[in-house]
Write a protein that holds these residues in place. Structure first.
Motif, PDB file in Angstrom:
ATOM      1  N   LEU A  11       0.825  -1.201   0.000  1.00 31.15           N
ATOM      2  CA  LEU A  11       0.000   0.000   0.000  1.00 31.15           C
ATOM      3  C   LEU A  11       0.866   1.261   0.000  1.00 31.15           C
ATOM      4  N   GLY A  12       1.944   1.229   0.783  1.00 36.09           N
ATOM      5  CA  GLY A  12       2.812   2.391   0.852  1.00 36.09           C
ATOM      6  C   GLY A  12       3.663   2.571  -0.383  1.00 36.09           C
ATOM      7  N   VAL A  13       4.355   1.528  -0.797  1.00 38.41           N
ATOM      8  CA  VAL A  13       5.309   1.635  -1.898  1.00 38.41           C
ATOM      9  C   VAL A  13       4.608   1.883  -3.236  1.00 38.41           C
ATOM     10  N   VAL A  14       3.640   1.055  -3.563  1.00 40.09           N
ATOM     11  CA  VAL A  14       3.038   1.126  -4.899  1.00 40.09           C
ATOM     12  C   VAL A  14       2.231   2.407  -5.080  1.00 40.09           C
ATOM     13  N   SER A  15       1.608   2.900  -4.009  1.00 41.89           N
ATOM     14  CA  SER A  15       0.839   4.145  -4.127  1.00 41.89           C
ATOM     15  C   SER A  15       1.724   5.304  -4.559  1.00 41.89           C
ATOM     16  N   VAL A  16       2.908   5.395  -3.978  1.00 47.11           N
ATOM     17  CA  VAL A  16       3.836   6.474  -4.343  1.00 47.11           C
ATOM     18  C   VAL A  16       4.346   6.290  -5.771  1.00 47.11           C
ATOM     19  N   LEU A  17       4.741   5.060  -6.110  1.00 46.59           N
ATOM     20  CA  LEU A  17       5.225   4.797  -7.471  1.00 46.59           C
ATOM     21  C   LEU A  17       4.150   5.092  -8.514  1.00 46.59           C
ATOM     22  N   ILE A  29     -16.509   9.801 -16.137  1.00 40.56           N
ATOM     23  CA  ILE A  29     -16.061   9.990 -14.763  1.00 40.56           C
ATOM     24  C   ILE A  29     -14.757  10.774 -14.784  1.00 40.56           C
ATOM     25  N   PRO A  30     -14.406  11.451 -13.680  1.00 43.54           N
ATOM     26  CA  PRO A  30     -13.115  12.147 -13.638  1.00 43.54           C
ATOM     27  C   PRO A  30     -11.963  11.154 -13.780  1.00 43.54           C
ATOM     28  N   MET A  31     -10.916  11.550 -14.507  1.00 47.86           N
ATOM     29  CA  MET A  31      -9.787  10.655 -14.682  1.00 47.86           C
ATOM     30  C   MET A  31      -9.148  10.276 -13.345  1.00 47.86           C
ATOM     31  N   LEU A  32      -9.137  11.188 -12.377  1.00 49.31           N
ATOM     32  CA  LEU A  32      -8.534  10.861 -11.084  1.00 49.31           C
ATOM     33  C   LEU A  32      -9.275   9.727 -10.374  1.00 49.31           C
ATOM     34  N   ALA A  33     -10.581   9.614 -10.601  1.00 52.12           N
ATOM     35  CA  ALA A  33     -11.314   8.475 -10.042  1.00 52.12           C
ATOM     36  C   ALA A  33     -10.814   7.174 -10.666  1.00 52.12           C
ATOM     37  N   PHE A  34     -10.585   7.206 -11.974  1.00 51.68           N
ATOM     38  CA  PHE A  34     -10.037   6.042 -12.661  1.00 51.68           C
ATOM     39  C   PHE A  34      -8.613   5.750 -12.211  1.00 51.68           C
ATOM     40  N   VAL A  35      -7.820   6.793 -12.005  1.00 54.24           N
ATOM     41  CA  VAL A  35      -6.443   6.627 -11.528  1.00 54.24           C
ATOM     42  C   VAL A  35      -6.429   5.889 -10.188  1.00 54.24           C
ATOM     43  N   MET A  36      -7.279   6.289  -9.274  1.00 53.49           N
ATOM     44  CA  MET A  36      -7.311   5.656  -7.949  1.00 53.49           C
ATOM     45  C   MET A  36      -7.868   4.238  -8.017  1.00 53.49           C
ATOM     46  N   PHE A  37      -8.840   4.008  -8.874  1.00 51.56           N
ATOM     47  CA  PHE A  37      -9.371   2.650  -9.021  1.00 51.56           C
ATOM     48  C   PHE A  37      -8.288   1.703  -9.517  1.00 51.56           C
ATOM     49  N   GLN A  38      -7.553   2.112 -10.525  1.00 53.71           N
ATOM     50  CA  GLN A  38      -6.503   1.249 -11.058  1.00 53.71           C
ATOM     51  C   GLN A  38      -5.316   1.117 -10.107  1.00 53.71           C
ATOM     52  N   LEU A  39      -5.092   2.124  -9.260  1.00 58.10           N
ATOM     53  CA  LEU A  39      -4.034   2.009  -8.256  1.00 58.10           C
ATOM     54  C   LEU A  39      -4.239   0.798  -7.369  1.00 58.10           C
ATOM     55  N   MET A  40      -5.470   0.542  -6.973  1.00 57.83           N
ATOM     56  CA  MET A  40      -5.725  -0.558  -6.041  1.00 57.83           C
ATOM     57  C   MET A  40      -5.400  -1.917  -6.666  1.00 57.83           C
ATOM     58  N   TRP A  75      12.215  -7.920   0.262  1.00 52.61           N
ATOM     59  CA  TRP A  75      10.863  -7.922  -0.283  1.00 52.61           C
ATOM     60  C   TRP A  75      10.462  -6.522  -0.741  1.00 52.61           C
ATOM     61  N   THR A  76      10.758  -5.509   0.059  1.00 47.38           N
ATOM     62  CA  THR A  76      10.376  -4.141  -0.278  1.00 47.38           C
ATOM     63  C   THR A  76      11.058  -3.680  -1.560  1.00 47.38           C
ATOM     64  N   VAL A  77      12.341  -3.977  -1.688  1.00 45.69           N
ATOM     65  CA  VAL A  77      13.062  -3.636  -2.915  1.00 45.69           C
ATOM     66  C   VAL A  77      12.459  -4.389  -4.100  1.00 45.69           C
ATOM     67  N   PHE A  78      12.104  -5.648  -3.887  1.00 43.53           N
ATOM     68  CA  PHE A  78      11.485  -6.432  -4.956  1.00 43.53           C
ATOM     69  C   PHE A  78      10.178  -5.792  -5.415  1.00 43.53           C
ATOM     70  N   VAL A  79       9.351  -5.326  -4.483  1.00 43.27           N
ATOM     71  CA  VAL A  79       8.072  -4.707  -4.846  1.00 43.27           C
ATOM     72  C   VAL A  79       8.301  -3.490  -5.736  1.00 43.27           C
ATOM     73  N   VAL A  80       9.311  -2.686  -5.405  1.00 47.09           N
ATOM     74  CA  VAL A  80       9.631  -1.516  -6.226  1.00 47.09           C
ATOM     75  C   VAL A  80      10.015  -1.945  -7.646  1.00 47.09           C
ATOM     76  N   LEU A  81      10.947  -2.893  -7.736  1.00 45.48           N
ATOM     77  CA  LEU A  81      11.451  -3.304  -9.047  1.00 45.48           C
ATOM     78  C   LEU A  81      10.396  -4.052  -9.854  1.00 45.48           C
ATOM     79  N   TRP A  82       9.694  -4.972  -9.214  1.00 48.56           N
ATOM     80  CA  TRP A  82       8.724  -5.796  -9.941  1.00 48.56           C
ATOM     81  C   TRP A  82       7.547  -4.963 -10.434  1.00 48.56           C
TER      82      TRP A  82
END
Length: 452
Positions: A48-54, A97-108, A130-137
């Motif tokens: 939740l933390g890593v992928v949201s920022v990326l 729909i607003p694009m930001l709504a779509f952006v957040m839906f696809q984030l999940m 594991w955390t480094v792997f999540v960033v790279l993968w």
């Protein structure tokens, strides 16, 4: 004009899909041993933390930006979400729909996909590795594959990915991009990290089956947003996806339990939870392309096949701790391929009729090509990433940490504190105290100790 109803549904669906990651954490957390449950919960929550920022920095742009060529990855059109996003509308004319709504839906979706992989390497993983792997993968595998499957021409950008627009395989909510992708990666990491100490000789039973059932229930609840939300509108297609998600999951649970009853003589709570998840996985690509009766058939087949497939790890000797391969890879393949057999245009005019509806084998071939292209790409790249992390910062805890408990070694915490359970008669536990003089007690990490 913004369609307020569709916008509300997509935002609610995004919240439902977000809940699936904590649900997955409990589902996986209950299946591991008590000495590594916190590590498993953290492996899910860190996504939740890593992928949201990326996703904000460049992930959404790689997945849904204008294609950079050959339908493989998007350009950085929307990097940082600094332009071309705020105030922009997406979707059909009457359901924008607003694009930001779509952006957040696809984030999940982007968050939960690497989280699914974690179950394959439970009980033995370094949190930093594991955390480094999540960033790279996420960067090298998920974002490009999401572009292949989800980026349709003329939707968020002018040109999209090759599976959606050139091959035209049908995957409504992510059987390829999410489940086959994560399942193949889980297999690769299970090979890279190797077997747990004592596996398969020693029993490694789930430590908390109520956690497993709670997690499965949260996943089932959230999956309505995952599938029905992928209609991106409050319309008949969302209703079809919602209906098919419910009945396929129910049928898959029954299919798994029937296999257990015949094979083992008893249906289990773990089997019911796993069967439900297998059904959710399998119906994901097919939920808007098959009929409700087709969904029941798909669910029964998926539940039975996945119940049998979890035994593959013993036959081939790879330690997939929590059956990511048997449920997500196999379930994703079953659902993706069955679209080519059970697909029907009777409920969705955009669907291609499958073999059972007189459509021929053409669509089945497209489904197979999409499924195995994602499988091979994810497996090979994950093997490389896993090997690099293993050779540099390390990916697996040392033997002592694995035996004593990953929670203590990686997080300096224990999941259960039994030290407060001592007492005498009249103190709540009466004479059945834990850890008293001369008694066999339990440490904070769940390991047996002898005191006195």
């Amino acid at each position: 004009m913004i369609n307020a109803g569709s916008t509300a549904w997509v935002l609610a669906s995004a919240a439902l899909v977000m809940l699936m990651t904590p649900g997955l954490a409990f589902f996986y957390g209950g299946m591991v041993r008590s000495k590594s449950v916190l590590n498993m919960l953290m492996m899910n929550f860190i996504c939740l933390g890593v992928v949201s920022v990326l996703w904000v920095l460049y992930g959404y742009s790689m997945a849904f930006g204008n294609d950079a060529g050959l339908g493989l990855v998007g350009k950085f059109d929307f990097a940082g979400l600094t332009h071309g996003v705020a105030g922009t509308l997406v979707g059909p004319d009457s359901d924008k729909i607003p694009m930001l709504a779509f952006v957040m839906f696809q984030l999940m979706f982007a968050v939960i996909t690497p989280a699914l992989i974690s179950g394959a390497i439970a009980d033995r993983t370094k949190f930093l590795g594991w955390t480094v792997f999540v960033v790279l993968w996420s960067t090298i595998v998920y974002f490009p594959v999401a572009h292949w499957v989800f980026a349709f021409d003329g939707f968020a950008a002018e040109k999209g990915g090759w599976i959606a627009n050139i091959l035209k395989a049908e995957d409504f909510a992510g059987g390829t991009a999410v489940h086959i992708n994560a399942g193949a990666a889980g297999l690769a990491l299970a090979i890279i990290l190797g077997k747990r100490k004592g596996w398969p000789r020693e029993p490694m039973r789930p430590h908390n089956l109520p956690f497993v059932m709670l997690g499965a229930g949260l996943l089932w609840f959230g999956w309505f947003g995952f599938n029905a939300g992928s209609a991106l509108a409050a319309n008949d297609l969302a209703g079809l996806a919602f209906t098919n998600t419910m009945v396929a999951t129910a049928a898959a649970m029954l299919g798994w339990l029937v296999v257990e009853q015949i094979r083992d003589g008893k249906p289990t709570t773990l089997g019911a939870a796993s069967g439900a998840v297998a059904g959710l996985v399998a119906i994901t690509p097919a939920c808007a392309y098959v009929s409700p009766i087709g969904s029941i058939i798909l669910g029964l087949v998926a539940g039975a096949i996945c119940a049998l497939a979890v035994g593959l790890k013993y036959r081939f000797g790879f330690d997939d701790s929590l059956d990511v391969v048997g449920v997500h890879l196999v379930g994703g393949l079953v659902g993706t391929l069955l679209v080519g057999l059970l697909g029907t245009s009777a409920y969705n005019s955009a669907s291609v009729d499958g073999v059972f509806y007189g459509g021929g084998f053409g669509q089945l071939g497209k489904q197979a090509l999409a499924a195995f292209a994602v499988l091979i790409f994810s497996f090979v790249v994950t093997l490389i990433l896993g090997a690099i992390i293993k050779a540099t910062i390390g990916f697996r805890v040392d033997a002592e940490a694995e035996v004593t408990g990953v929670d203590e070694a990686e997080h300096a915490e224990g999941s259960y504190d039994f030290s407060t359970l001592g007492g005498r008669v009249g103190g709540g536990l009466g004479q059945h105290s834990l850890g008293g003089p001369g008694k066999v007690g339990a440490s904070a990490t769940g390991t047996a100790t002898k005191e006195g």
